[in-house]
Scaffold this motif. Structure first.
Motif, PDB file in Angstrom:
ATOM      1  N   THR A 186       0.787  -1.377   0.071  1.00  0.00           N
ATOM      2  CA  THR A 186      -0.022  -0.061   0.149  1.00  0.00           C
ATOM      3  C   THR A 186       0.884   1.187  -0.073  1.00  0.00           C
ATOM      4  OG1 THR A 186      -0.296   0.793   2.205  1.00  0.00           O
ATOM      5  CG2 THR A 186      -1.388  -1.394   1.503  1.00  0.00           C
ATOM      6  N   VAL A 220       2.265   1.555   4.186  1.00  0.00           N
ATOM      7  CA  VAL A 220       3.012   0.436   4.699  1.00  0.00           C
ATOM      8  C   VAL A 220       2.495  -0.760   4.019  1.00  0.00           C
ATOM      9  CG1 VAL A 220       3.594   1.698   6.659  1.00  0.00           C
ATOM     10  CG2 VAL A 220       1.920  -0.261   6.899  1.00  0.00           C
ATOM     11  N   GLY A 267       0.733  -4.499   4.175  1.00  0.00           N
ATOM     12  CA  GLY A 267      -0.237  -5.241   4.863  1.00  0.00           C
ATOM     13  C   GLY A 267      -0.152  -6.479   4.950  1.00  0.00           C
ATOM     14  N   PRO A 318      -7.920  -4.444  16.907  1.00  0.00           N
ATOM     15  CA  PRO A 318      -8.695  -4.581  15.565  1.00  0.00           C
ATOM     16  C   PRO A 318      -8.171  -4.295  14.327  1.00  0.00           C
ATOM     17  CG  PRO A 318      -9.530  -2.525  16.858  1.00  0.00           C
ATOM     18  CD  PRO A 318      -8.565  -3.296  17.666  1.00  0.00           C
ATOM     19  N   LEU A 319      -8.306  -4.971  13.299  1.00  0.00           N
ATOM     20  CA  LEU A 319      -7.939  -4.736  12.031  1.00  0.00           C
ATOM     21  C   LEU A 319      -8.524  -3.766  11.064  1.00  0.00           C
ATOM     22  CD1 LEU A 319      -7.178  -8.491  11.139  1.00  0.00           C
ATOM     23  CD2 LEU A 319      -5.794  -7.059  12.439  1.00  0.00           C
ATOM     24  N   ILE A 320      -7.837  -3.245  10.213  1.00  0.00           N
ATOM     25  CA  ILE A 320      -8.599  -2.371   9.161  1.00  0.00           C
ATOM     26  C   ILE A 320      -8.958  -3.103   7.951  1.00  0.00           C
ATOM     27  CG2 ILE A 320      -8.015  -0.388   7.565  1.00  0.00           C
ATOM     28  CD1 ILE A 320      -5.809   0.616   9.679  1.00  0.00           C
ATOM     29  N   ILE A 368     -13.487   4.831  10.798  1.00  0.00           N
ATOM     30  CA  ILE A 368     -14.144   4.137  11.564  1.00  0.00           C
ATOM     31  C   ILE A 368     -15.723   4.415  11.725  1.00  0.00           C
ATOM     32  CG2 ILE A 368     -14.466   3.191  14.101  1.00  0.00           C
ATOM     33  CD1 ILE A 368     -11.552   3.833  14.415  1.00  0.00           C
ATOM     34  N   LEU A 428     -15.371  -5.221  18.905  1.00  0.00           N
ATOM     35  CA  LEU A 428     -16.120  -3.680  18.934  1.00  0.00           C
ATOM     36  C   LEU A 428     -17.218  -3.802  17.811  1.00  0.00           C
ATOM     37  CD1 LEU A 428     -12.793  -1.725  18.688  1.00  0.00           C
ATOM     38  CD2 LEU A 428     -13.966  -2.115  20.782  1.00  0.00           C
ATOM     39  N   VAL A 459     -15.833  -0.643  13.058  1.00  0.00           N
ATOM     40  CA  VAL A 459     -15.204  -1.437  11.932  1.00  0.00           C
ATOM     41  C   VAL A 459     -14.356  -0.168  11.379  1.00  0.00           C
ATOM     42  CG1 VAL A 459     -16.679  -1.426  10.191  1.00  0.00           C
ATOM     43  CG2 VAL A 459     -14.715  -2.820   9.931  1.00  0.00           C
ATOM     44  N   PRO A 484      -3.543  -6.108   8.901  1.00  0.00           N
ATOM     45  CA  PRO A 484      -2.698  -5.095   9.754  1.00  0.00           C
ATOM     46  C   PRO A 484      -1.252  -4.913   8.978  1.00  0.00           C
ATOM     47  CG  PRO A 484      -2.461  -7.353  10.353  1.00  0.00           C
ATOM     48  CD  PRO A 484      -3.381  -7.274   9.275  1.00  0.00           C
ATOM     49  N   SER A 485      -0.671  -3.925   9.518  1.00  0.00           N
ATOM     50  CA  SER A 485       0.758  -3.918   9.035  1.00  0.00           C
ATOM     51  C   SER A 485       1.506  -5.305   8.838  1.00  0.00           C
ATOM     52  CB  SER A 485       1.460  -2.852   9.663  1.00  0.00           C
ATOM     53  OG  SER A 485       1.713  -3.067  11.284  1.00  0.00           O
ATOM     54  N   LEU A 518      -7.632   9.167  15.804  1.00  0.00           N
ATOM     55  CA  LEU A 518      -7.131   8.192  16.958  1.00  0.00           C
ATOM     56  C   LEU A 518      -5.708   7.808  16.537  1.00  0.00           C
ATOM     57  CD1 LEU A 518      -9.960   5.547  17.350  1.00  0.00           C
ATOM     58  CD2 LEU A 518      -9.802   7.739  18.476  1.00  0.00           C
ATOM     59  N   ARG A 519      -5.175   7.996  15.327  1.00  0.00           N
ATOM     60  CA  ARG A 519      -3.763   7.752  14.870  1.00  0.00           C
ATOM     61  C   ARG A 519      -3.520   8.869  13.673  1.00  0.00           C
ATOM     62  NH1 ARG A 519      -1.819   2.156  12.618  1.00  0.00           N
ATOM     63  NH2 ARG A 519      -3.134   2.900  10.633  1.00  0.00           N
ATOM     64  N   LYS A 529     -11.073   3.977  23.084  1.00  0.00           N
ATOM     65  CA  LYS A 529     -11.438   4.331  21.785  1.00  0.00           C
ATOM     66  C   LYS A 529     -10.409   3.600  21.021  1.00  0.00           C
ATOM     67  CE  LYS A 529     -15.381   6.301  20.811  1.00  0.00           C
ATOM     68  NZ  LYS A 529     -16.120   6.045  19.974  1.00  0.00           N
ATOM     69  N   SER A 530      -9.178   3.711  21.022  1.00  0.00           N
ATOM     70  CA  SER A 530      -8.148   3.538  20.313  1.00  0.00           C
ATOM     71  C   SER A 530      -7.516   2.060  20.635  1.00  0.00           C
ATOM     72  CB  SER A 530      -7.257   4.433  20.148  1.00  0.00           C
ATOM     73  OG  SER A 530      -6.316   4.517  19.130  1.00  0.00           O
TER      74      SER A 530
HETATM   75  O1  TXA Z   1      -1.831   2.447   6.867  1.00  0.00           O
HETATM   76  C1  TXA Z   1      -2.342   1.561   7.475  1.00  0.00           C
HETATM   77  O2  TXA Z   1      -3.392   1.831   8.204  1.00  0.00           O
HETATM   78  C2  TXA Z   1      -1.662  -0.063   7.355  1.00  0.00           C
HETATM   79  C3  TXA Z   1      -2.183  -0.616   5.861  1.00  0.00           C
HETATM   80  C4  TXA Z   1      -1.537  -1.995   5.694  1.00  0.00           C
HETATM   81  O3  TXA Z   1      -3.299  -0.247   5.364  1.00  0.00           O
HETATM   82  N1  TXA Z   1      -2.238  -0.763   8.329  1.00  0.00           N
HETATM   83  C5  TXA Z   1      -2.200  -0.805   9.564  1.00  0.00           C
HETATM   84  O4  TXA Z   1      -2.600  -1.635  10.583  1.00  0.00           O
HETATM   85  O5  TXA Z   1      -1.347   0.086  10.093  1.00  0.00           O
HETATM   86  P1  TXA Z   1      -2.470  -1.927  11.995  1.00  0.00           P
HETATM   87  O6  TXA Z   1      -3.310  -3.282  12.083  1.00  0.00           O
HETATM   88  O7  TXA Z   1      -1.053  -2.130  12.066  1.00  0.00           O
HETATM   89  O8  TXA Z   1      -3.101  -0.712  12.764  1.00  0.00           O
HETATM   90  C6  TXA Z   1      -4.572  -0.606  12.626  1.00  0.00           C
HETATM   91  C7  TXA Z   1      -4.929   0.774  13.721  1.00  0.00           C
HETATM   92  C8  TXA Z   1      -4.748  -0.192  15.192  1.00  0.00           C
HETATM   93  O9  TXA Z   1      -4.052   0.972  15.608  1.00  0.00           O
HETATM   94  C9  TXA Z   1      -6.050  -0.461  15.470  1.00  0.00           C
HETATM   95  O10 TXA Z   1      -6.206  -0.377  17.150  1.00  0.00           O
HETATM   96  C10 TXA Z   1      -6.866   0.773  14.869  1.00  0.00           C
HETATM   97  O11 TXA Z   1      -6.293   0.990  13.738  1.00  0.00           O
HETATM   98  N2  TXA Z   1      -8.374   0.163  14.678  1.00  0.00           N
HETATM   99  C11 TXA Z   1      -8.852  -0.725  13.703  1.00  0.00           C
HETATM  100  N3  TXA Z   1      -9.865  -0.768  13.865  1.00  0.00           N
HETATM  101  C12 TXA Z   1     -10.451  -0.173  14.940  1.00  0.00           C
HETATM  102  C13 TXA Z   1     -11.812   0.304  15.610  1.00  0.00           C
HETATM  103  N4  TXA Z   1     -12.875  -0.390  15.083  1.00  0.00           N
HETATM  104  N5  TXA Z   1     -11.869   0.856  16.414  1.00  0.00           N
HETATM  105  C14 TXA Z   1     -10.664   1.796  17.026  1.00  0.00           C
HETATM  106  N6  TXA Z   1      -9.231   1.443  16.374  1.00  0.00           N
HETATM  107  C15 TXA Z   1      -9.481   0.774  15.341  1.00  0.00           C
END
Ligand code: TXA
Ligand code: MG
Length: 315
Positions: free
Chosen positions: A22, A25, A27, A52-54, A89, A104, A107, A130-131, A181-182, A212-213
Protein backbone atom coordinates in the motif's frame (compact mmCIF):
# COMPACT_ATOMS: atom_id res chain seq x y z
CA UNK A 1 8.77 -14.75 -2.18
CA UNK A 2 7.19 -12.64 -4.91
CA UNK A 3 3.76 -13.76 -6.13
CA UNK A 4 1.71 -12.22 -8.95
CA UNK A 5 -1.87 -10.99 -8.59
CA UNK A 6 -3.38 -14.30 -9.80
CA UNK A 7 -1.37 -16.32 -7.30
CA UNK A 8 -2.10 -13.81 -4.51
CA UNK A 9 -5.84 -14.00 -5.28
CA UNK A 10 -5.74 -17.81 -5.23
CA UNK A 11 -3.93 -17.83 -1.89
CA UNK A 12 -6.53 -15.45 -0.42
CA UNK A 13 -9.39 -17.62 -1.77
CA UNK A 14 -7.70 -20.66 -0.19
CA UNK A 15 -7.78 -18.93 3.20
CA UNK A 16 -4.09 -18.01 3.29
CA UNK A 17 -2.40 -14.69 4.12
CA UNK A 18 -0.36 -12.58 1.67
CA UNK A 19 1.83 -9.48 2.01
CA UNK A 20 0.26 -6.61 0.03
CA UNK A 21 1.69 -3.24 -1.00
CA UNK A 22 0.00 0.00 0.00
CA UNK A 23 1.12 3.62 -0.24
CA UNK A 24 1.49 3.76 3.57
CA UNK A 25 3.09 0.46 4.64
CA UNK A 26 2.77 -3.18 3.54
CA UNK A 27 -0.22 -5.13 4.91
CA UNK A 28 -0.62 -8.77 5.93
CA UNK A 29 -3.87 -9.55 4.13
CA UNK A 30 -6.61 -12.15 4.44
CA UNK A 31 -10.22 -12.41 3.24
CA UNK A 32 -12.10 -10.19 5.72
CA UNK A 33 -15.03 -12.64 5.82
CA UNK A 34 -12.99 -15.84 6.37
CA UNK A 35 -12.64 -16.21 10.15
CA UNK A 36 -9.99 -18.93 9.96
CA UNK A 37 -7.88 -16.90 7.55
CA UNK A 38 -8.11 -13.81 9.81
CA UNK A 39 -7.07 -16.01 12.75
CA UNK A 40 -3.85 -16.77 10.86
CA UNK A 41 -3.03 -13.05 10.72
CA UNK A 42 -3.15 -12.82 14.52
CA UNK A 43 -1.09 -16.01 14.93
CA UNK A 44 1.54 -15.05 12.36
CA UNK A 45 1.98 -11.54 13.76
CA UNK A 46 1.69 -12.52 17.42
CA UNK A 47 -0.96 -9.80 17.68
CA UNK A 48 -3.26 -9.44 20.72
CA UNK A 49 -6.83 -10.48 19.77
CA UNK A 50 -8.30 -7.24 21.21
CA UNK A 51 -6.43 -5.10 18.67
CA UNK A 52 -8.82 -4.65 15.71
CA UNK A 53 -7.85 -4.70 12.03
CA UNK A 54 -8.51 -2.33 9.14
CA UNK A 55 -10.61 -3.63 6.21
CA UNK A 56 -9.29 -2.61 2.78
CA UNK A 57 -11.74 -2.03 -0.06
CA UNK A 58 -11.43 -1.25 -3.78
CA UNK A 59 -14.86 0.21 -4.43
CA UNK A 60 -17.31 2.46 -2.55
CA UNK A 61 -19.95 -0.27 -2.91
CA UNK A 62 -17.95 -2.37 -0.42
CA UNK A 63 -18.84 0.18 2.25
CA UNK A 64 -22.40 -1.11 2.30
CA UNK A 65 -21.40 -4.65 3.17
CA UNK A 66 -19.11 -3.44 5.98
CA UNK A 67 -20.80 -0.40 7.57
CA UNK A 68 -24.27 -0.36 9.17
CA UNK A 69 -24.75 3.24 8.07
CA UNK A 70 -22.65 5.58 6.00
CA UNK A 71 -22.79 9.14 7.35
CA UNK A 72 -22.44 12.07 4.92
CA UNK A 73 -19.09 12.91 6.53
CA UNK A 74 -17.77 9.49 5.50
CA UNK A 75 -18.95 10.02 1.91
CA UNK A 76 -17.27 13.43 1.74
CA UNK A 77 -13.99 12.11 3.12
CA UNK A 78 -14.05 9.06 0.84
CA UNK A 79 -14.64 11.33 -2.17
CA UNK A 80 -11.73 13.53 -1.23
CA UNK A 81 -9.13 11.09 0.14
CA UNK A 82 -9.78 7.61 -1.32
CA UNK A 83 -7.88 5.80 -2.60
CA UNK A 84 -5.50 7.12 0.04
CA UNK A 85 -4.02 7.08 3.54
CA UNK A 86 -7.19 7.59 5.60
CA UNK A 87 -8.97 4.85 7.60
CA UNK A 88 -12.50 5.68 8.68
CA UNK A 89 -14.20 4.04 11.66
CA UNK A 90 -17.94 3.42 11.26
CA UNK A 91 -20.60 1.29 12.97
CA UNK A 92 -20.16 -2.21 11.59
CA UNK A 93 -22.58 -4.42 9.70
CA UNK A 94 -23.54 -7.54 11.64
CA UNK A 95 -21.82 -9.70 9.01
CA UNK A 96 -18.33 -8.35 9.72
CA UNK A 97 -16.64 -11.08 11.83
CA UNK A 98 -15.91 -10.15 15.46
CA UNK A 99 -12.33 -11.35 15.03
CA UNK A 100 -11.74 -8.49 12.56
CA UNK A 101 -13.01 -5.80 14.93
CA UNK A 102 -11.63 -7.22 18.17
CA UNK A 103 -15.24 -7.62 19.34
CA UNK A 104 -16.00 -3.88 18.88
CA UNK A 105 -19.25 -2.69 17.29
CA UNK A 106 -17.24 -0.54 14.89
CA UNK A 107 -15.03 -1.26 11.89
CA UNK A 108 -12.09 0.66 10.37
CA UNK A 109 -12.24 0.90 6.55
CA UNK A 110 -9.89 2.29 3.95
CA UNK A 111 -9.33 2.20 0.18
CA UNK A 112 -5.56 1.94 -0.22
CA UNK A 113 -3.77 3.94 -2.89
CA UNK A 114 -1.82 1.18 -4.64
CA UNK A 115 -2.92 -0.12 -8.06
CA UNK A 116 -1.76 -3.73 -7.46
CA UNK A 117 -3.67 -4.04 -4.22
CA UNK A 118 -6.78 -2.41 -5.70
CA UNK A 119 -6.70 -4.98 -8.53
CA UNK A 120 -6.26 -7.79 -6.02
CA UNK A 121 -9.27 -6.63 -3.96
CA UNK A 122 -11.35 -6.43 -7.15
CA UNK A 123 -10.73 -10.16 -7.51
CA UNK A 124 -11.09 -11.23 -3.88
CA UNK A 125 -13.43 -8.71 -2.21
CA UNK A 126 -12.52 -6.80 0.98
CA UNK A 127 -9.21 -7.76 2.59
CA UNK A 128 -8.43 -7.20 6.22
CA UNK A 129 -4.80 -6.32 6.87
CA UNK A 130 -2.69 -5.01 9.71
CA UNK A 131 0.84 -3.86 8.92
CA UNK A 132 2.90 -6.88 7.79
CA UNK A 133 5.42 -6.88 10.66
CA UNK A 134 5.73 -9.13 13.70
CA UNK A 135 3.87 -7.41 16.54
CA UNK A 136 6.02 -4.70 18.12
CA UNK A 137 8.45 -4.40 15.16
CA UNK A 138 8.55 -1.38 12.81
CA UNK A 139 6.00 -1.54 10.00
CA UNK A 140 7.35 -2.79 6.64
CA UNK A 141 7.76 -0.30 3.81
CA UNK A 142 9.50 -2.72 1.42
CA UNK A 143 9.14 -6.47 0.68
CA UNK A 144 12.58 -7.12 2.23
CA UNK A 145 11.17 -6.00 5.61
CA UNK A 146 8.49 -8.71 5.37
CA UNK A 147 11.20 -11.21 4.53
CA UNK A 148 13.12 -10.10 7.65
CA UNK A 149 10.10 -10.76 9.88
CA UNK A 150 8.45 -13.76 8.18
CA UNK A 151 11.17 -15.44 6.13
CA UNK A 152 11.90 -15.53 2.43
CA UNK A 153 9.17 -18.07 1.58
CA UNK A 154 6.39 -15.77 2.74
CA UNK A 155 4.21 -14.74 -0.26
CA UNK A 156 4.35 -11.04 -1.08
CA UNK A 157 2.76 -9.07 -3.90
CA UNK A 158 5.75 -6.85 -4.66
CA UNK A 159 4.75 -3.25 -5.31
CA UNK A 160 8.11 -1.60 -4.58
CA UNK A 161 8.73 0.82 -1.74
CA UNK A 162 5.75 2.40 0.05
CA UNK A 163 5.64 6.05 -0.99
CA UNK A 164 4.35 7.51 2.31
CA UNK A 165 6.04 5.16 4.78
CA UNK A 166 3.84 5.85 7.83
CA UNK A 167 0.53 4.11 8.58
CA UNK A 168 -2.79 5.71 7.61
CA UNK A 169 -4.59 8.32 9.66
CA UNK A 170 -7.28 6.55 11.73
CA UNK A 171 -10.39 8.72 12.06
CA UNK A 172 -13.35 7.77 14.24
CA UNK A 173 -16.68 9.00 12.84
CA UNK A 174 -18.88 7.25 15.41
CA UNK A 175 -18.79 10.00 18.06
CA UNK A 176 -20.11 13.57 18.28
CA UNK A 177 -17.06 14.96 16.51
CA UNK A 178 -14.63 13.35 14.06
CA UNK A 179 -11.73 12.15 16.19
CA UNK A 180 -8.20 11.29 15.07
CA UNK A 181 -7.13 8.09 16.86
CA UNK A 182 -3.82 7.83 14.97
CA UNK A 183 -2.17 10.74 13.13
CA UNK A 184 -1.00 10.15 9.56
CA UNK A 185 -0.46 11.82 6.19
CA UNK A 186 -4.03 13.20 6.20
CA UNK A 187 -3.93 15.69 9.06
CA UNK A 188 -6.64 17.40 11.13
CA UNK A 189 -6.66 20.54 8.98
CA UNK A 190 -7.23 18.61 5.74
CA UNK A 191 -10.17 16.79 7.37
CA UNK A 192 -11.59 20.00 8.83
CA UNK A 193 -11.37 21.68 5.41
CA UNK A 194 -13.54 18.95 3.90
CA UNK A 195 -16.07 18.58 6.73
CA UNK A 196 -16.24 22.20 7.88
CA UNK A 197 -16.31 21.13 11.52
CA UNK A 198 -14.01 20.71 14.49
CA UNK A 199 -11.76 17.63 14.47
CA UNK A 200 -10.70 16.24 17.84
CA UNK A 201 -7.22 14.93 18.62
CA UNK A 202 -7.36 13.18 22.00
CA UNK A 203 -4.56 13.85 24.45
CA UNK A 204 -2.49 10.65 24.59
CA UNK A 205 -2.19 10.93 28.35
CA UNK A 206 -5.99 10.92 28.65
CA UNK A 207 -6.88 7.42 29.90
CA UNK A 208 -10.47 7.64 28.63
CA UNK A 209 -9.31 7.99 25.02
CA UNK A 210 -7.39 4.71 25.21
CA UNK A 211 -10.53 2.55 25.17
CA UNK A 212 -11.49 4.13 21.85
CA UNK A 213 -8.16 3.44 20.23
CA UNK A 214 -7.17 -0.10 21.14
CA UNK A 215 -3.91 0.13 19.16
CA UNK A 216 -2.51 2.73 21.56
CA UNK A 217 -2.39 0.16 24.38
CA UNK A 218 0.11 -2.11 22.68
CA UNK A 219 3.85 -1.98 22.04
CA UNK A 220 4.69 -0.41 18.69
CA UNK A 221 7.40 0.37 16.21
CA UNK A 222 10.19 -0.86 18.37
CA UNK A 223 13.68 -1.20 16.99
CA UNK A 224 16.15 -3.12 19.16
CA UNK A 225 18.31 0.00 19.55
CA UNK A 226 17.17 2.50 22.20
CA UNK A 227 15.58 5.59 20.59
CA UNK A 228 16.13 9.07 22.08
CA UNK A 229 15.45 12.69 21.17
CA UNK A 230 18.75 14.57 21.05
CA UNK A 231 19.06 18.33 20.90
CA UNK A 232 21.46 19.63 18.20
CA UNK A 233 23.59 21.17 20.98
CA UNK A 234 24.27 17.66 22.32
CA UNK A 235 25.45 16.28 18.97
CA UNK A 236 29.05 17.33 19.46
CA UNK A 237 30.17 13.90 20.62
CA UNK A 238 29.50 11.77 17.55
CA UNK A 239 29.42 8.05 18.40
CA UNK A 240 30.14 5.61 15.61
CA UNK A 241 28.12 2.88 17.38
CA UNK A 242 24.92 4.97 17.16
CA UNK A 243 22.46 6.00 14.46
CA UNK A 244 21.50 9.62 13.79
CA UNK A 245 18.25 10.86 12.23
CA UNK A 246 18.22 14.60 11.65
CA UNK A 247 15.30 16.28 9.95
CA UNK A 248 17.26 19.46 9.34
CA UNK A 249 21.04 19.58 8.86
CA UNK A 250 24.18 17.61 9.72
CA UNK A 251 25.31 20.00 12.48
CA UNK A 252 28.90 19.24 11.57
CA UNK A 253 28.75 15.50 12.30
CA UNK A 254 30.30 13.37 9.59
CA UNK A 255 28.14 12.06 6.73
CA UNK A 256 28.28 8.31 7.20
CA UNK A 257 26.00 5.34 6.73
CA UNK A 258 24.65 5.80 10.25
CA UNK A 259 24.00 9.56 9.89
CA UNK A 260 21.06 10.88 7.88
CA UNK A 261 19.99 14.50 7.53
CA UNK A 262 16.89 15.48 5.56
CA UNK A 263 17.29 19.24 5.16
CA UNK A 264 13.63 19.87 5.90
CA UNK A 265 12.26 17.20 3.56
CA UNK A 266 9.70 15.73 6.00
CA UNK A 267 8.10 13.64 3.28
CA UNK A 268 11.31 11.70 2.64
CA UNK A 269 12.05 11.56 6.36
CA UNK A 270 8.67 9.86 6.94
CA UNK A 271 9.11 7.59 3.94
CA UNK A 272 12.47 6.31 5.24
CA UNK A 273 11.88 6.26 9.02
CA UNK A 274 11.06 2.56 9.49
CA UNK A 275 13.77 1.47 7.10
CA UNK A 276 16.24 3.47 9.23
CA UNK A 277 14.98 1.76 12.41
CA UNK A 278 15.59 -1.62 10.79
CA UNK A 279 18.97 -0.58 9.35
CA UNK A 280 20.13 0.68 12.76
CA UNK A 281 19.39 -2.78 14.16
CA UNK A 282 21.12 -4.44 11.24
CA UNK A 283 24.23 -2.33 11.97
CA UNK A 284 23.92 -3.34 15.67
CA UNK A 285 23.71 0.30 16.77
CA UNK A 286 23.03 0.63 20.49
CA UNK A 287 21.18 3.96 20.20
CA UNK A 288 19.19 5.94 17.66
CA UNK A 289 19.36 9.70 18.18
CA UNK A 290 16.55 11.73 16.62
CA UNK A 291 16.46 15.51 16.29
CA UNK A 292 13.34 16.92 18.01
CA UNK A 293 10.79 18.98 16.03
CA UNK A 294 10.50 22.40 17.59
CA UNK A 295 7.08 24.02 17.65
CA UNK A 296 8.00 26.68 15.12
CA UNK A 297 7.99 24.08 12.31
CA UNK A 298 4.56 23.46 10.81
CA UNK A 299 4.18 20.50 8.49
CA UNK A 300 1.23 18.07 8.18
CA UNK A 301 3.51 15.04 8.69
CA UNK A 302 5.07 16.24 11.94
CA UNK A 303 2.31 15.01 14.30
CA UNK A 304 2.53 11.56 12.67
CA UNK A 305 6.34 11.51 12.78
CA UNK A 306 6.36 12.58 16.45
CA UNK A 307 3.75 9.95 17.30
CA UNK A 308 5.76 7.09 15.75
CA UNK A 309 9.09 8.25 17.20
CA UNK A 310 7.57 8.73 20.67
CA UNK A 311 6.11 5.22 20.49
CA UNK A 312 9.54 3.87 19.56
CA UNK A 313 11.07 5.78 22.50
CA UNK A 314 8.53 4.69 25.08
CA UNK A 315 8.16 1.03 24.16
O1 TXA B 1 -1.72 2.33 6.71
C1 TXA B 1 -2.29 1.48 7.39
O2 TXA B 1 -3.27 1.74 8.09
C2 TXA B 1 -1.74 0.04 7.33
C3 TXA B 1 -1.95 -0.47 5.90
C4 TXA B 1 -1.59 -1.95 5.78
O3 TXA B 1 -3.28 -0.24 5.51
N1 TXA B 1 -2.39 -0.78 8.30
C5 TXA B 1 -2.16 -0.66 9.63
O4 TXA B 1 -2.84 -1.59 10.38
O5 TXA B 1 -1.42 0.16 10.11
P1 TXA B 1 -2.55 -1.85 11.93
O6 TXA B 1 -3.37 -3.03 12.26
O7 TXA B 1 -1.10 -1.97 12.12
O8 TXA B 1 -3.15 -0.61 12.63
C6 TXA B 1 -4.55 -0.42 12.70
C7 TXA B 1 -4.89 0.57 13.77
C8 TXA B 1 -4.64 0.00 15.15
O9 TXA B 1 -4.11 1.04 15.97
C9 TXA B 1 -6.05 -0.39 15.59
O10 TXA B 1 -6.18 -0.39 17.00
C10 TXA B 1 -6.89 0.69 14.94
O11 TXA B 1 -6.28 0.89 13.68
N2 TXA B 1 -8.28 0.24 14.71
C11 TXA B 1 -8.72 -0.68 13.83
N3 TXA B 1 -10.05 -0.86 13.93
C12 TXA B 1 -10.47 -0.02 14.90
C13 TXA B 1 -11.74 0.25 15.50
N4 TXA B 1 -12.85 -0.37 15.12
N5 TXA B 1 -11.78 1.17 16.50
C14 TXA B 1 -10.66 1.82 16.90
N6 TXA B 1 -9.43 1.59 16.39
C15 TXA B 1 -9.33 0.69 15.41
MG1 MG C 1 0.80 -2.13 12.88
Amino acid sequence: MNVDIEKAANLIRDGETVGIPTETVYGLAADAFNVNAVKKIFEQKGRPAENPLIVHISDDSHLEILAAKIPDDAKKLADRFWPGPLSIILQKQAGVPDIVTGGLGTVAIRMPGHPLTLSLIEKTGPLTAPSANKSGRPSPTHPRHIEQDFGEDFPVLNGGSSSIGLESTVLDLTGDFPTILRPGFVDAKMIKDVLGKKVLIPDKSDESSKGKSPGTRFTHYKPMAAVHWVEPADLQTFRSDSYYLLHSQHFGIPEEKNVHAYNGNYKFFARDLYDHFRTADHLSCSDIFVEPFDNSIQHPLIPALKDRIEKAISS
